[in-house]
Design an enzyme around this catalytic site. Structure first.
Site, PDB file in Angstrom:
ATOM      1  N   HIS A  28       0.826  -1.217   0.000  1.00  0.00           N
ATOM      2  CA  HIS A  28       0.000   0.000   0.000  1.00  0.00           C
ATOM      3  C   HIS A  28       0.861   1.269   0.000  1.00  0.00           C
ATOM      4  O   HIS A  28       0.715   2.099  -0.908  1.00  0.00           O
ATOM      5  CB  HIS A  28      -0.980  -0.029   1.177  1.00  0.00           C
ATOM      6  CG  HIS A  28      -1.618   1.282   1.460  1.00  0.00           C
ATOM      7  ND1 HIS A  28      -2.481   1.906   0.579  1.00  0.00           N
ATOM      8  CD2 HIS A  28      -1.504   2.109   2.531  1.00  0.00           C
ATOM      9  CE1 HIS A  28      -2.881   3.057   1.111  1.00  0.00           C
ATOM     10  NE2 HIS A  28      -2.299   3.201   2.280  1.00  0.00           N
ATOM     11  N   HIS A  52       3.757   7.284   5.232  1.00  0.00           N
ATOM     12  CA  HIS A  52       2.539   7.884   5.793  1.00  0.00           C
ATOM     13  C   HIS A  52       1.857   7.067   6.878  1.00  0.00           C
ATOM     14  O   HIS A  52       1.161   7.630   7.713  1.00  0.00           O
ATOM     15  CB  HIS A  52       1.551   8.258   4.680  1.00  0.00           C
ATOM     16  CG  HIS A  52       0.807   7.104   4.093  1.00  0.00           C
ATOM     17  ND1 HIS A  52       1.305   6.343   3.055  1.00  0.00           N
ATOM     18  CD2 HIS A  52      -0.399   6.589   4.388  1.00  0.00           C
ATOM     19  CE1 HIS A  52       0.428   5.417   2.744  1.00  0.00           C
ATOM     20  NE2 HIS A  52      -0.620   5.542   3.537  1.00  0.00           N
ATOM     21  N   ASP A  53       2.037   5.748   6.921  1.00  0.00           N
ATOM     22  CA  ASP A  53       1.400   4.924   7.950  1.00  0.00           C
ATOM     23  C   ASP A  53       2.368   4.426   9.022  1.00  0.00           C
ATOM     24  O   ASP A  53       1.961   3.712   9.932  1.00  0.00           O
ATOM     25  CB  ASP A  53       0.714   3.710   7.306  1.00  0.00           C
ATOM     26  CG  ASP A  53      -0.617   4.064   6.670  1.00  0.00           C
ATOM     27  OD1 ASP A  53      -1.246   5.045   7.099  1.00  0.00           O
ATOM     28  OD2 ASP A  53      -1.036   3.349   5.732  1.00  0.00           O
ATOM     29  N   GLU A  56       1.542   5.727  12.611  1.00  0.00           N
ATOM     30  CA  GLU A  56       0.195   5.275  12.990  1.00  0.00           C
ATOM     31  C   GLU A  56       0.155   3.775  13.285  1.00  0.00           C
ATOM     32  O   GLU A  56      -0.581   3.340  14.175  1.00  0.00           O
ATOM     33  CB  GLU A  56      -0.741   5.604  11.828  1.00  0.00           C
ATOM     34  CG  GLU A  56      -2.199   5.591  12.149  1.00  0.00           C
ATOM     35  CD  GLU A  56      -3.002   6.101  10.964  1.00  0.00           C
ATOM     36  OE1 GLU A  56      -3.857   5.345  10.483  1.00  0.00           O
ATOM     37  OE2 GLU A  56      -2.772   7.247  10.528  1.00  0.00           O
ATOM     38  N   ASP A  57       0.928   2.983  12.554  1.00  0.00           N
ATOM     39  CA  ASP A  57       0.766   1.528  12.592  1.00  0.00           C
ATOM     40  C   ASP A  57       1.986   0.725  13.034  1.00  0.00           C
ATOM     41  O   ASP A  57       1.976  -0.502  12.941  1.00  0.00           O
ATOM     42  CB  ASP A  57       0.346   1.028  11.202  1.00  0.00           C
ATOM     43  CG  ASP A  57      -1.022   1.557  10.787  1.00  0.00           C
ATOM     44  OD1 ASP A  57      -1.832   1.878  11.670  1.00  0.00           O
ATOM     45  OD2 ASP A  57      -1.272   1.656   9.567  1.00  0.00           O
ATOM     46  N   ASP A 113      -3.475   8.271  -0.838  1.00  0.00           N
ATOM     47  CA  ASP A 113      -3.697   7.196   0.134  1.00  0.00           C
ATOM     48  C   ASP A 113      -5.132   6.676   0.042  1.00  0.00           C
ATOM     49  O   ASP A 113      -5.367   5.467  -0.063  1.00  0.00           O
ATOM     50  CB  ASP A 113      -3.401   7.718   1.539  1.00  0.00           C
ATOM     51  CG  ASP A 113      -3.780   6.736   2.638  1.00  0.00           C
ATOM     52  OD1 ASP A 113      -3.558   5.524   2.474  1.00  0.00           O
ATOM     53  OD2 ASP A 113      -4.291   7.198   3.681  1.00  0.00           O
TER      54      ASP A 113
END
Length: 180
Positions: A28, A52-53, A56-57, A113
């Site tokens: 992704h 970008h993630d 967050e993850d 995204d």
């Protein structure tokens, strides 16, 4: 910098899988970054696409992004990172406000995204039908509201020559998945 960002993201997301498929999660962010690169955006924005993630993850924090990629990439990633201590609704309302009022680079990152997520969701719905919605914290109706709100607000403040082709691709995908 973008190759370093790609390697960092691959390491950070190692072992993670996409929500509705067995695909490695890293596919992704790679697709998001590639879409940004295809549209000839800055190296900082492409790097943010890969990253970008991450905050967050994964266990990495904003300080790790800044230390490795600088303040500009950190700003882009931070603008798109959700606060997981907030409810789904609060997080999505924040993203909608962000897409409406943010700098164009942040808009580009968010829409790239969301487009990738929606295209992948569309494939999963074709394969598995409506049961795909069970994998989400919020079902069809809330996802419809969220994606339609992004599509309605993403153009705000942009001149015609600042709108990349993938914005219309996103709007079309929203219409295909959720209807008008």
């Amino acid at each position: 910098m973008k190759e370093k960002a790609k390697a960092f993201a691959i390491k950070a997301h190692e072992g993670q899988q996409r929500k509705t498929s067995n695909e490695p999660y890293i596919t992704h962010p790679i697709r998001v970054a590639e879409r940004l690169e295809k549209n000839h955006f800055s190296e900082a924005l492409i790097s943010a696409g890969y990253l970008h993630d991450v905050v967050e993850d994964t266990p990495y924090e904003m300080e790790d992004i800044e230390r490795n990629f600088g303040k500009r990439v950190k700003k882009l990633v931070a603008a798109h990172t959700e606060d997981k201590s907030k409810s789904w609704q609060e997080r999505k309302e924040h993203t909608i406000a962000m897409i409406k009022n943010a700098d164009k680079e942040i808009k580009y990152l968010i829409v790239a995204d969301k487009l990738d997520n929606l295209l992948e969701l569309e494939k999963e719905i074709e394969l598995h039908g409506p049961s795909v919605w069970n994998a989400f914290n919020a079902g069809h109706d809330k996802q419809k509201w969220y994606n339609q709100s992004i599509a309605q607000n993403m153009y705000h403040g942009l001149q015609d020559d600042e709108i990349p082709p993938f914005f219309s691709m996103y709007k079309e995908a929203v219409n295909r998945v959720f209807g008008q």
